[in-house]
Design a protein around this motif. Structure first.
Motif, short mmCIF file in Angstrom:
data_model
loop_
_atom_site.label_atom_id
_atom_site.label_comp_id
_atom_site.label_asym_id
_atom_site.label_seq_id
_atom_site.Cartn_x
_atom_site.Cartn_y
_atom_site.Cartn_z
N TYR A 5 0.83 -1.20 0.00
CA TYR A 5 0.00 0.00 0.00
C TYR A 5 0.87 1.26 0.00
O TYR A 5 1.97 1.27 0.56
CB TYR A 5 -0.91 0.04 1.25
N CYS A 6 0.32 2.28 -0.59
CA CYS A 6 0.95 3.60 -0.58
C CYS A 6 1.16 4.07 0.87
O CYS A 6 0.37 3.74 1.75
CB CYS A 6 0.04 4.56 -1.34
N GLY A 7 2.23 4.79 1.10
CA GLY A 7 2.59 5.20 2.45
C GLY A 7 1.68 6.27 3.04
O GLY A 7 1.74 6.55 4.24
N HIS A 8 0.85 6.88 2.22
CA HIS A 8 -0.07 7.89 2.74
C HIS A 8 -1.12 7.25 3.62
O HIS A 8 -1.72 6.23 3.24
CB HIS A 8 -0.72 8.62 1.55
N ALA A 9 -1.36 7.80 4.78
CA ALA A 9 -2.31 7.22 5.73
C ALA A 9 -3.68 7.06 5.10
O ALA A 9 -4.24 8.03 4.58
CB ALA A 9 -2.40 8.08 6.98
N GLY A 10 -4.18 5.83 5.08
CA GLY A 10 -5.53 5.59 4.57
C GLY A 10 -5.60 5.34 3.08
O GLY A 10 -6.63 4.91 2.58
N CYS A 11 -4.52 5.57 2.35
CA CYS A 11 -4.53 5.34 0.91
C CYS A 11 -4.34 3.85 0.65
O CYS A 11 -3.41 3.23 1.16
CB CYS A 11 -3.42 6.15 0.24
N ARG A 12 -5.23 3.29 -0.16
CA ARG A 12 -5.18 1.84 -0.40
C ARG A 12 -4.74 1.54 -1.83
O ARG A 12 -5.09 0.51 -2.38
CB ARG A 12 -6.56 1.22 -0.11
N THR A 13 -4.00 2.42 -2.42
CA THR A 13 -3.48 2.18 -3.76
C THR A 13 -2.29 1.25 -3.66
O THR A 13 -1.38 1.47 -2.85
CB THR A 13 -3.04 3.51 -4.41
N LEU A 14 -2.31 0.18 -4.47
CA LEU A 14 -1.19 -0.76 -4.44
C LEU A 14 -0.10 -0.28 -5.39
O LEU A 14 -0.37 0.08 -6.54
CB LEU A 14 -1.66 -2.15 -4.83
N TYR A 21 5.16 5.82 -2.36
CA TYR A 21 3.85 6.47 -2.50
C TYR A 21 3.31 6.26 -3.91
O TYR A 21 4.06 6.08 -4.87
CB TYR A 21 3.96 7.97 -2.21
N CYS A 22 1.99 6.31 -4.02
CA CYS A 22 1.36 6.25 -5.33
C CYS A 22 1.55 7.61 -6.03
O CYS A 22 2.01 8.56 -5.42
CB CYS A 22 -0.13 5.94 -5.18
N ASP A 23 1.18 7.67 -7.29
CA ASP A 23 1.36 8.90 -8.05
C ASP A 23 0.70 10.10 -7.39
O ASP A 23 1.21 11.21 -7.42
CB ASP A 23 0.80 8.73 -9.47
N ARG A 24 -0.45 9.85 -6.81
CA ARG A 24 -1.22 10.93 -6.21
C ARG A 24 -0.51 11.49 -4.97
O ARG A 24 -0.65 12.65 -4.64
CB ARG A 24 -2.60 10.42 -5.82
N HIS A 25 0.22 10.64 -4.26
CA HIS A 25 0.86 11.07 -3.00
C HIS A 25 2.38 11.16 -3.11
O HIS A 25 3.08 11.21 -2.10
CB HIS A 25 0.47 10.11 -1.87
N LYS A 26 2.86 11.15 -4.32
CA LYS A 26 4.31 11.18 -4.55
C LYS A 26 4.99 12.36 -3.86
O LYS A 26 6.11 12.26 -3.39
CB LYS A 26 4.57 11.28 -6.05
ZN LIG Z 1 -1.46 7.17 -2.17
#
Ligand SMILES: [Zn+2]
Ligand SMILES: [Zn+2]
Length: 123
Positions: A5-14, A21-26
């Motif tokens: 999972y992405c390191g952003h709290a609550g983000c469930r993007t694999l 982090y996912c692209d959104r939370h890069k």
């Molecule tokens: Zn994310």
């Protein structure tokens, strides 16, 4: 390939294990790095606040009242700061080495810090 999972709290993007982090939370990657840098600076900050250092710096300043850098240029100026000739970030063992100390005025200290930063960038 293994994912987490992405390191952003609550983000469930694999995302692949090689990413934090996912692209959104890069963008959070940068603040993470910043935090680490700040964190590793804690050792030096703690040292500058230690009794061993403040005592030594005081003694050194009493022995060297004038800015040594200005003095070498023939200028008489009162020193403000006890500085490490070889920065403790470069050689931690020399942090309490009397021979690695110099008295500097605020101007010279700023100048020296600027040079050090520039040198680090060139590496
Ligand atoms: Zn994310
Ligand atoms: Zn000076």
């Amino acid at each position: 390939m293994a994912k987490h999972y992405c390191g952003h709290a609550g983000c469930r993007t694999l995302i692949p294990l090689t990413q934090h982090y996912c692209d959104r939370h890069k963008h959070e990657e940068n603040s993470r790095r910043y935090f680490h840098r700040k964190h590793s600076g804690g050792k030096y900050e703690a040292f500058y606040q230690s009794t061993a250092w403040t005592k030594l710096a005081r003694q050194y300043k009493v022995a060297h009242v004038l800015c040594e850098r200005c003095l070498s240029r023939g200028i008489i100026r009162k020193a403000d700061i006890c500085d490490h000739i070889i920065p403790i970030k470069t050689d931690w063992d020399k942090r309490l080495d009397w021979n690695n100390l110099q008295s500097l005025c605020q101007n010279c200290h700023n100048e020296k810090s600027e040079i050090e930063v520039a040198e680090r960038k060139n590496k």
